[in-house]
Design a protein around this motif. Structure first.
Motif, PDB file in Angstrom:
ATOM      1  N   ARG A  26       0.838  -1.211   0.000  1.00 61.72           N
ATOM      2  CA  ARG A  26       0.000   0.000   0.000  1.00 61.72           C
ATOM      3  C   ARG A  26       0.867   1.253   0.000  1.00 61.72           C
ATOM      4  O   ARG A  26       0.803   2.087   0.894  1.00 61.72           O
ATOM      5  N   LEU A  27       1.705   1.337  -1.028  1.00 60.75           N
ATOM      6  CA  LEU A  27       2.624   2.462  -1.158  1.00 60.75           C
ATOM      7  C   LEU A  27       1.916   3.680  -1.725  1.00 60.75           C
ATOM      8  O   LEU A  27       1.018   3.566  -2.552  1.00 60.75           O
ATOM      9  N   THR A  28       2.348   4.871  -1.271  1.00 59.28           N
ATOM     10  CA  THR A  28       1.696   6.108  -1.689  1.00 59.28           C
ATOM     11  C   THR A  28       2.640   7.294  -1.526  1.00 59.28           C
ATOM     12  O   THR A  28       3.587   7.236  -0.729  1.00 59.28           O
ATOM     13  N   THR A  29       2.368   8.347  -2.290  1.00 59.36           N
ATOM     14  CA  THR A  29       3.086   9.614  -2.101  1.00 59.36           C
ATOM     15  C   THR A  29       2.303  10.544  -1.174  1.00 59.36           C
ATOM     16  O   THR A  29       2.763  11.644  -0.868  1.00 59.36           O
ATOM     17  N   ALA A  30       1.121  10.098  -0.716  1.00 56.76           N
ATOM     18  CA  ALA A  30       0.306  10.866   0.233  1.00 56.76           C
ATOM     19  C   ALA A  30       0.841  10.584   1.638  1.00 56.76           C
ATOM     20  O   ALA A  30       0.324   9.723   2.359  1.00 56.76           O
ATOM     21  N   VAL A  31       1.860  11.297   2.015  1.00 55.75           N
ATOM     22  CA  VAL A  31       2.547  11.064   3.287  1.00 55.75           C
ATOM     23  C   VAL A  31       1.784  11.750   4.423  1.00 55.75           C
ATOM     24  O   VAL A  31       1.485  12.950   4.334  1.00 55.75           O
ATOM     25  N   PRO A  32       1.457  11.026   5.493  1.00 59.72           N
ATOM     26  CA  PRO A  32       0.754  11.657   6.620  1.00 59.72           C
ATOM     27  C   PRO A  32       1.551  12.826   7.194  1.00 59.72           C
ATOM     28  O   PRO A  32       2.775  12.767   7.288  1.00 59.72           O
ATOM     29  N   LYS A  33       0.845  13.878   7.549  1.00 58.69           N
ATOM     30  CA  LYS A  33       1.489  15.061   8.107  1.00 58.69           C
ATOM     31  C   LYS A  33       1.999  14.754   9.514  1.00 58.69           C
ATOM     32  O   LYS A  33       1.255  14.238  10.360  1.00 58.69           O
ATOM     33  N   CYS A  34       3.268  15.053   9.763  1.00 57.01           N
ATOM     34  CA  CYS A  34       3.808  14.833  11.099  1.00 57.01           C
ATOM     35  C   CYS A  34       3.376  15.973  12.015  1.00 57.01           C
ATOM     36  O   CYS A  34       2.957  17.040  11.562  1.00 57.01           O
ATOM     37  N   SER A  35       3.471  15.750  13.311  1.00 58.86           N
ATOM     38  CA  SER A  35       3.122  16.784  14.286  1.00 58.86           C
ATOM     39  C   SER A  35       4.361  17.159  15.079  1.00 58.86           C
ATOM     40  O   SER A  35       5.194  16.308  15.394  1.00 58.86           O
ATOM     41  N   ALA A  36       4.490  18.439  15.392  1.00 61.04           N
ATOM     42  CA  ALA A  36       5.664  18.929  16.107  1.00 61.04           C
ATOM     43  C   ALA A  36       5.381  19.106  17.584  1.00 61.04           C
ATOM     44  O   ALA A  36       4.274  19.487  17.981  1.00 61.04           O
ATOM     45  N   ARG A 225       7.511   4.795 -11.078  1.00 60.76           N
ATOM     46  CA  ARG A 225       6.231   5.068 -11.736  1.00 60.76           C
ATOM     47  C   ARG A 225       5.557   6.337 -11.225  1.00 60.76           C
ATOM     48  O   ARG A 225       4.947   7.078 -11.995  1.00 60.76           O
ATOM     49  N   HIS A 226       5.669   6.577  -9.909  1.00 57.60           N
ATOM     50  CA  HIS A 226       4.868   7.642  -9.298  1.00 57.60           C
ATOM     51  C   HIS A 226       5.691   8.768  -8.660  1.00 57.60           C
ATOM     52  O   HIS A 226       5.115   9.790  -8.280  1.00 57.60           O
ATOM     53  N   GLY A 227       6.987   8.556  -8.503  1.00 57.17           N
ATOM     54  CA  GLY A 227       7.796   9.544  -7.810  1.00 57.17           C
ATOM     55  C   GLY A 227       7.700   9.392  -6.302  1.00 57.17           C
ATOM     56  O   GLY A 227       7.177   8.400  -5.784  1.00 57.17           O
ATOM     57  N   ALA A 228       8.218  10.368  -5.573  1.00 55.46           N
ATOM     58  CA  ALA A 228       8.190  10.364  -4.107  1.00 55.46           C
ATOM     59  C   ALA A 228       7.885  11.775  -3.626  1.00 55.46           C
ATOM     60  O   ALA A 228       8.267  12.754  -4.261  1.00 55.46           O
ATOM     61  N   TYR A 229       7.191  11.861  -2.498  1.00 58.13           N
ATOM     62  CA  TYR A 229       6.868  13.173  -1.930  1.00 58.13           C
ATOM     63  C   TYR A 229       8.145  13.854  -1.457  1.00 58.13           C
ATOM     64  O   TYR A 229       8.975  13.251  -0.775  1.00 58.13           O
ATOM     65  N   SER A 230       8.300  15.116  -1.817  1.00 60.26           N
ATOM     66  CA  SER A 230       9.474  15.878  -1.408  1.00 60.26           C
ATOM     67  C   SER A 230       9.054  17.069  -0.560  1.00 60.26           C
ATOM     68  O   SER A 230       8.305  17.934  -1.036  1.00 60.26           O
ATOM     69  N   PRO A 231       9.479  17.145   0.704  1.00 63.91           N
ATOM     70  CA  PRO A 231       9.156  18.317   1.534  1.00 63.91           C
ATOM     71  C   PRO A 231       9.607  19.590   0.817  1.00 63.91           C
ATOM     72  O   PRO A 231      10.751  19.681   0.376  1.00 63.91           O
ATOM     73  N   SER A 232       8.707  20.561   0.701  1.00 69.28           N
ATOM     74  CA  SER A 232       8.970  21.734  -0.125  1.00 69.28           C
ATOM     75  C   SER A 232       8.575  23.018   0.589  1.00 69.28           C
ATOM     76  O   SER A 232       7.866  22.996   1.592  1.00 69.28           O
ATOM     77  N   THR A 233       9.025  24.131   0.040  1.00 63.06           N
ATOM     78  CA  THR A 233       8.670  25.426   0.596  1.00 63.06           C
ATOM     79  C   THR A 233       7.198  25.728   0.335  1.00 63.06           C
ATOM     80  O   THR A 233       6.571  25.115  -0.531  1.00 63.06           O
ATOM     81  N   LYS A 234       6.648  26.681   1.081  1.00 59.98           N
ATOM     82  CA  LYS A 234       5.212  26.965   1.011  1.00 59.98           C
ATOM     83  C   LYS A 234       4.755  27.404  -0.368  1.00 59.98           C
ATOM     84  O   LYS A 234       3.605  27.146  -0.762  1.00 59.98           O
ATOM     85  N   GLY A 240       5.532  20.398  -7.928  1.00 64.39           N
ATOM     86  CA  GLY A 240       6.899  20.555  -7.443  1.00 64.39           C
ATOM     87  C   GLY A 240       7.175  19.814  -6.149  1.00 64.39           C
ATOM     88  O   GLY A 240       8.324  19.771  -5.700  1.00 64.39           O
ATOM     89  N   THR A 241       6.148  19.254  -5.541  1.00 60.08           N
ATOM     90  CA  THR A 241       6.330  18.505  -4.291  1.00 60.08           C
ATOM     91  C   THR A 241       6.627  17.026  -4.536  1.00 60.08           C
ATOM     92  O   THR A 241       6.685  16.252  -3.587  1.00 60.08           O
ATOM     93  N   ILE A 242       6.785  16.644  -5.791  1.00 53.76           N
ATOM     94  CA  ILE A 242       7.091  15.265  -6.126  1.00 53.76           C
ATOM     95  C   ILE A 242       8.491  15.172  -6.719  1.00 53.76           C
ATOM     96  O   ILE A 242       8.817  15.854  -7.696  1.00 53.76           O
ATOM     97  N   LEU A 243       9.322  14.339  -6.106  1.00 56.53           N
ATOM     98  CA  LEU A 243      10.634  14.029  -6.646  1.00 56.53           C
ATOM     99  C   LEU A 243      10.438  12.962  -7.710  1.00 56.53           C
ATOM    100  O   LEU A 243      10.004  11.847  -7.405  1.00 56.53           O
ATOM    101  N   THR A 244      10.722  13.291  -8.958  1.00 60.01           N
ATOM    102  CA  THR A 244      10.458  12.362 -10.061  1.00 60.01           C
ATOM    103  C   THR A 244      11.699  11.545 -10.412  1.00 60.01           C
ATOM    104  O   THR A 244      12.835  11.986 -10.222  1.00 60.01           O
ATOM    105  N   PHE A 245      11.456  10.378 -10.949  1.00 60.59           N
ATOM    106  CA  PHE A 245      12.525   9.473 -11.356  1.00 60.59           C
ATOM    107  C   PHE A 245      13.242  10.010 -12.585  1.00 60.59           C
ATOM    108  O   PHE A 245      12.614  10.406 -13.564  1.00 60.59           O
ATOM    109  N   ASP A 246      14.561  10.025 -12.529  1.00 59.61           N
ATOM    110  CA  ASP A 246      15.397  10.435 -13.659  1.00 59.61           C
ATOM    111  C   ASP A 246      16.126   9.197 -14.176  1.00 59.61           C
ATOM    112  O   ASP A 246      16.995   8.650 -13.495  1.00 59.61           O
TER     113      ASP A 246
END
Length: 284
Positions: A26-36, A225-234, A240-246
């Motif tokens: 059950r892989l996904t790029t929808a990463v749960p938001k962490c809490s601080a 196939r889908h890339g990976a979520y990349s922490p990004s600026t606001k 732009g929040t997806i790191l794509t395969f090169d």
């Protein structure tokens, strides 16, 4: 060209075999938001640096909802205008639901874009931060040249920009990263690297993505196939929040793995070892 085509054909075959297993994770790029934790915006040493050193004042602007902050670090030599770059990525590294920082400190080696780097991890804790990295004095930044960063670089060298593939079935984040063009470590640690938190070793563990049927293979196939979520600026747009395969990154890894004179093959004790599963393909 024939050699590269052969490598790519192998990669495509391996990828198709890996995908057969990926659904069970059950892989996904929808990463749960962490809490601080309250009061843990940035590590204490960087709060102090932002106060005492004008070159680091950009850190004082960090907010609790920033997922990525970047700015200049130390000048390599007075008057050179060659500055280290500090890149902080907020993510849940150790899978406890709390926000951590992945720091990539990049050091310029020339005015043409050559660079080297080191990584430091700050795990969010109720009373502050738990630091994982090379030994550096409390009043110095986590940049190459301070403390034991040169001696300990190999142990704390994961990659430049981290992407995340989340396994919803195991509530586990897998980090996907690499060393890209002009990086000093690119030929020693080629290709995309898959990491997961190792609770026993209290550090990230490098997985073998070429091992058929492994979780790392599943993650890599999904990333392709889908890339990976990349922490990004606001202000980053959604795409732009997806790191794509090169494919060039993978092609370079395959080329290095199958070249007996490459740094990986010539000096395996000081570089990333070539996966035995990948090496078998080179002998065919």
């Amino acid at each position: 060209m024939k050699k590269i085509t052969c490598y790519l054909n192998f990669a495509l075959l391996a990828s198709s075999n890996m995908l057969a297993h990926a659904d069970t994770m059950r892989l996904t790029t929808a990463v749960p938001k962490c809490s601080a934790f309250p009061g843990t915006t940035i590590p204490e040493k960087y709060k102090k640096l932002a106060t005492k050193n004008k070159g680091y004042r950009w850190l004082a602007k960090t907010n609790v909802d920033d997922d990525r902050i970047s700015g200049n670090g130390s000048e390599r030599a007075d008057g050179s205008s060659m500055y280290d770059t500090l890149d902080f990525f907020r993510l849940d590294i150790n899978n406890d639901g709390k926000c951590d920082w992945y720091l990539n400190a990049s050091t310029p080696l020339s005015t043409g874009g050559d660079s080297d780097s080191i990584n430091t991890i700050y795990l969010g804790q109720p009373n502050g931060w738990s630091r994982i990295g090379a030994a550096v004095p409390d009043d110095k930044p986590d940049e190459l040249g301070f403390g034991s960063t040169i001696a300990d670089q190999k142990r704390y060298l994961f990659g430049e920009e981290p992407g995340i593939v989340h396994d919803a079935s195991g509530n586990t984040n897998y980090l996907v990263t690499a060393f890209f063009d002009r990086h000093d470590q690119r030929s020693r640690k080629p290709g995309y690297r898959i990491f997961v938190w190792d609770q026993d070793k209290k550090n990230l563990r490098l997985l073998d993505k070429w091992q058929p049927g492994s979780k790392a293979a599943d993650v890599y196939a999904f990333f392709k196939r889908h890339g990976a979520y990349s922490p990004s600026t606001k202000d980053t747009k959604a795409e732009g929040t997806i790191l794509t395969f090169d494919p060039d990154v993978e092609a370079f890894e395959l080329e290095q793995a199958c070249d007996p004179d490459s740094p990986q093959r010539s000096f395996p004790e000081s570089n990333d070892p070539v996966s035995p599963y990948l090496l078998k393909q080179c002998k065919r």
